[in-house]
Design a protein around this motif. Sequence first.
Motif, PDB file in Angstrom:
ATOM      1  N   THR A  62      53.366  19.333 -20.818  1.00  0.00           N
ATOM      2  CA  THR A  62      52.751  18.553 -22.085  1.00  0.00           C
ATOM      3  C   THR A  62      53.404  17.177 -22.152  1.00  0.00           C
ATOM      4  N   VAL A  63      54.724  17.138 -21.851  1.00  0.00           N
ATOM      5  CA  VAL A  63      55.782  15.565 -22.069  1.00  0.00           C
ATOM      6  C   VAL A  63      54.941  14.985 -20.960  1.00  0.00           C
ATOM      7  N   VAL A  64      54.999  15.619 -19.759  1.00  0.00           N
ATOM      8  CA  VAL A  64      54.789  14.912 -18.892  1.00  0.00           C
ATOM      9  C   VAL A  64      53.440  14.765 -18.868  1.00  0.00           C
ATOM     10  N   ILE A  65      52.745  15.315 -18.736  1.00  0.00           N
ATOM     11  CA  ILE A  65      51.467  15.001 -18.712  1.00  0.00           C
ATOM     12  C   ILE A  65      51.023  13.798 -19.148  1.00  0.00           C
ATOM     13  N   MET A  66      51.410  14.204 -21.021  1.00  0.00           N
ATOM     14  CA  MET A  66      51.295  12.885 -22.017  1.00  0.00           C
ATOM     15  C   MET A  66      51.767  10.994 -21.313  1.00  0.00           C
ATOM     16  N   LEU A  67      52.544  11.679 -21.121  1.00  0.00           N
ATOM     17  CA  LEU A  67      53.425  10.078 -19.950  1.00  0.00           C
ATOM     18  C   LEU A  67      52.777   9.728 -18.686  1.00  0.00           C
ATOM     19  N   TRP A  68      52.438  10.641 -17.816  1.00  0.00           N
ATOM     20  CA  TRP A  68      51.449  10.368 -16.897  1.00  0.00           C
ATOM     21  C   TRP A  68      50.268   9.815 -16.680  1.00  0.00           C
ATOM     22  N   LEU A  69      49.733  10.589 -18.533  1.00  0.00           N
ATOM     23  CA  LEU A  69      48.186   9.861 -19.113  1.00  0.00           C
ATOM     24  C   LEU A  69      48.423   8.541 -19.508  1.00  0.00           C
ATOM     25  N   VAL A  70      49.696   8.781 -20.083  1.00  0.00           N
ATOM     26  CA  VAL A  70      49.759   7.565 -20.600  1.00  0.00           C
ATOM     27  C   VAL A  70      50.168   5.941 -20.217  1.00  0.00           C
ATOM     28  N   TRP A  71      51.363   6.048 -18.907  1.00  0.00           N
ATOM     29  CA  TRP A  71      51.238   5.099 -17.558  1.00  0.00           C
ATOM     30  C   TRP A  71      49.370   4.683 -16.749  1.00  0.00           C
ATOM     31  N   ASN A  72      48.810   5.796 -16.319  1.00  0.00           N
ATOM     32  CA  ASN A  72      48.154   5.429 -15.625  1.00  0.00           C
ATOM     33  C   ASN A  72      47.201   5.047 -16.920  1.00  0.00           C
ATOM     34  N   VAL A  73      47.497   5.010 -17.685  1.00  0.00           N
ATOM     35  CA  VAL A  73      45.991   3.973 -18.736  1.00  0.00           C
ATOM     36  C   VAL A  73      46.723   2.803 -19.653  1.00  0.00           C
ATOM     37  N   ALA A  74      48.159   2.828 -19.409  1.00  0.00           N
ATOM     38  CA  ALA A  74      48.557   1.712 -20.824  1.00  0.00           C
ATOM     39  C   ALA A  74      48.795   0.804 -19.525  1.00  0.00           C
ATOM     40  N   ALA A  75      49.691   0.604 -18.923  1.00  0.00           N
ATOM     41  CA  ALA A  75      50.648   0.009 -17.166  1.00  0.00           C
ATOM     42  C   ALA A  75      49.810  -0.825 -17.149  1.00  0.00           C
ATOM     43  N   PRO A  76      49.919  -2.424 -16.600  1.00  0.00           N
ATOM     44  CA  PRO A  76      49.201  -2.576 -15.526  1.00  0.00           C
ATOM     45  C   PRO A  76      49.088  -2.724 -14.953  1.00  0.00           C
ATOM     46  N   ARG A  77      47.672  -3.206 -14.401  1.00  0.00           N
ATOM     47  CA  ARG A  77      46.524  -1.913 -13.092  1.00  0.00           C
ATOM     48  C   ARG A  77      47.015  -2.099 -12.105  1.00  0.00           C
ATOM     49  N   HIS A  78      48.114  -2.810 -11.224  1.00  0.00           N
ATOM     50  CA  HIS A  78      49.099  -2.375 -10.287  1.00  0.00           C
ATOM     51  C   HIS A  78      49.838  -1.703 -10.240  1.00  0.00           C
ATOM     52  N   LEU A  79      50.164  -1.129 -11.241  1.00  0.00           N
ATOM     53  CA  LEU A  79      51.669  -0.159 -11.344  1.00  0.00           C
ATOM     54  C   LEU A  79      50.863   1.488 -12.078  1.00  0.00           C
ATOM     55  N   ARG A  80      49.575   0.634 -11.852  1.00  0.00           N
ATOM     56  CA  ARG A  80      48.806   2.691 -12.177  1.00  0.00           C
ATOM     57  C   ARG A  80      48.760   3.600 -10.800  1.00  0.00           C
TER      58      ARG A  80
END
Length: 192
Positions: A62-80
Amino acid sequence: MAPEREKSPSGATAATRPRIRLDQPLPRRARVLPEWDAEAFGRMSERIARFLGTGRFIVWMTVVIMLWLVWNVAAPRHLRFDPYPFIFLTLMLSLQASYAAPLILLAQNRQADRDRVNLEQDRKQNERSIADTEYLTREVAALRMGLGEVATRDWIRSELQDLMKEVEERRRSEGPVVFPADRSRGRDVDDR
């Protein structure tokens, strides 16, 4: 020069084959696939299957999936690395499931084999226990039958009391006897 030919039992000739010696091991063949220890692989699969069945795994997943989702939604576009439809996440979860299912099945098969061996050992132990119990039952029955024929203290006491009563009755009926010579001569014959 042509290779030697030998006659087969049917009469046809065949090229001479190297004679296989049964007293010597065959040379090792080159393996295409790598070798692995099946027992070690089974133990590893059991450890993984045990971990997959714990709350710790679910929390970490759950932690890995949440981090994955948060990173790919909230990170700058070029880091997703996995934009919105999260196709790579779906692929990773499918890959994890495709490996987890056979590992779990392998662990269950190994557990079933252990259970089968334990069940067989328990069955044999139960058979031995039943045989021992039957033997002890027969022995106790034999002891009881033997004790029925053994003179007990109470039985001996009652027999002695009966004899004492009989002696007292004879004394009363015959009178006191001071010397054995005073008895009648015919009495000796009865005692023999």
